[in-house]
Design a protein around this motif. Structure first.
Motif, short mmCIF file in Angstrom:
data_model
loop_
_atom_site.label_atom_id
_atom_site.label_comp_id
_atom_site.label_asym_id
_atom_site.label_seq_id
_atom_site.Cartn_x
_atom_site.Cartn_y
_atom_site.Cartn_z
N LEU A 182 26.07 48.42 99.39
CA LEU A 182 25.20 48.94 98.33
C LEU A 182 25.01 47.91 97.22
O LEU A 182 23.89 47.72 96.73
N LYS A 183 26.05 47.19 96.84
CA LYS A 183 25.96 46.16 95.80
C LYS A 183 24.96 45.08 96.20
O LYS A 183 24.14 44.65 95.39
N ILE A 238 16.72 50.82 92.01
CA ILE A 238 17.03 51.79 93.06
C ILE A 238 17.49 53.07 92.36
O ILE A 238 18.31 53.02 91.45
N THR A 239 16.94 54.18 92.80
CA THR A 239 17.37 55.48 92.30
C THR A 239 18.00 56.24 93.46
O THR A 239 17.41 56.35 94.53
N ILE A 276 19.52 42.59 95.83
CA ILE A 276 18.26 42.18 96.44
C ILE A 276 17.09 42.86 95.75
O ILE A 276 16.09 42.22 95.41
N VAL A 277 17.20 44.16 95.51
CA VAL A 277 16.09 44.89 94.88
C VAL A 277 15.89 44.45 93.43
O VAL A 277 14.76 44.19 93.01
#
Length: 66
Positions: free
Chosen positions: A47-48, A62-63, A53-54
Motif C-alpha cells: 500500500l505504501k 488515494i481514497t 506512485i499515485v
C-alpha cells in the motif's frame, strides 16, 4: 472483486505520457521495479508503494472507503 493494480498503474502512466523510467525517477524506484509492478507483481504491491506512485508519480490521491 479483484482489481489489476499493475494494469491501472500502466494505464495512468501512459495517459500522462510517462515512460517507466520517468515514473521510476519521480517515485525513487528503478525502472525494472515499475516494469514488475505493471506486470506480474502488481497484485503484490504494498500500500505504501501504491500511495507513493499515485502521489509522487501522478500527483494524485488515494481514497480508501470501507
Amino acid at each position: 472483486m479483484e482489481i489489476d493494480v499493475g494494469k491501472l498503474i500502466k494505464e495512468a502512466r501512459e495517459k500522462q505520457n510517462l515512460t517507466q523510467e520517468q515514473l521510476a525517477q519521480k517515485v525513487g524506484k528503478k525502472r525494472s521495479y515499475i516494469s514488475r509492478i505493471e506486470g506480474e507483481e502488481g497484485a503484490n504491491i504494498k500500500l505504501k508503494t501504491l500511495i507513493d506512485i499515485v502521489e509522487k508519480g501522478f500527483q494524485g490521491k488515494i481514497t480508501i472507503e470501507l
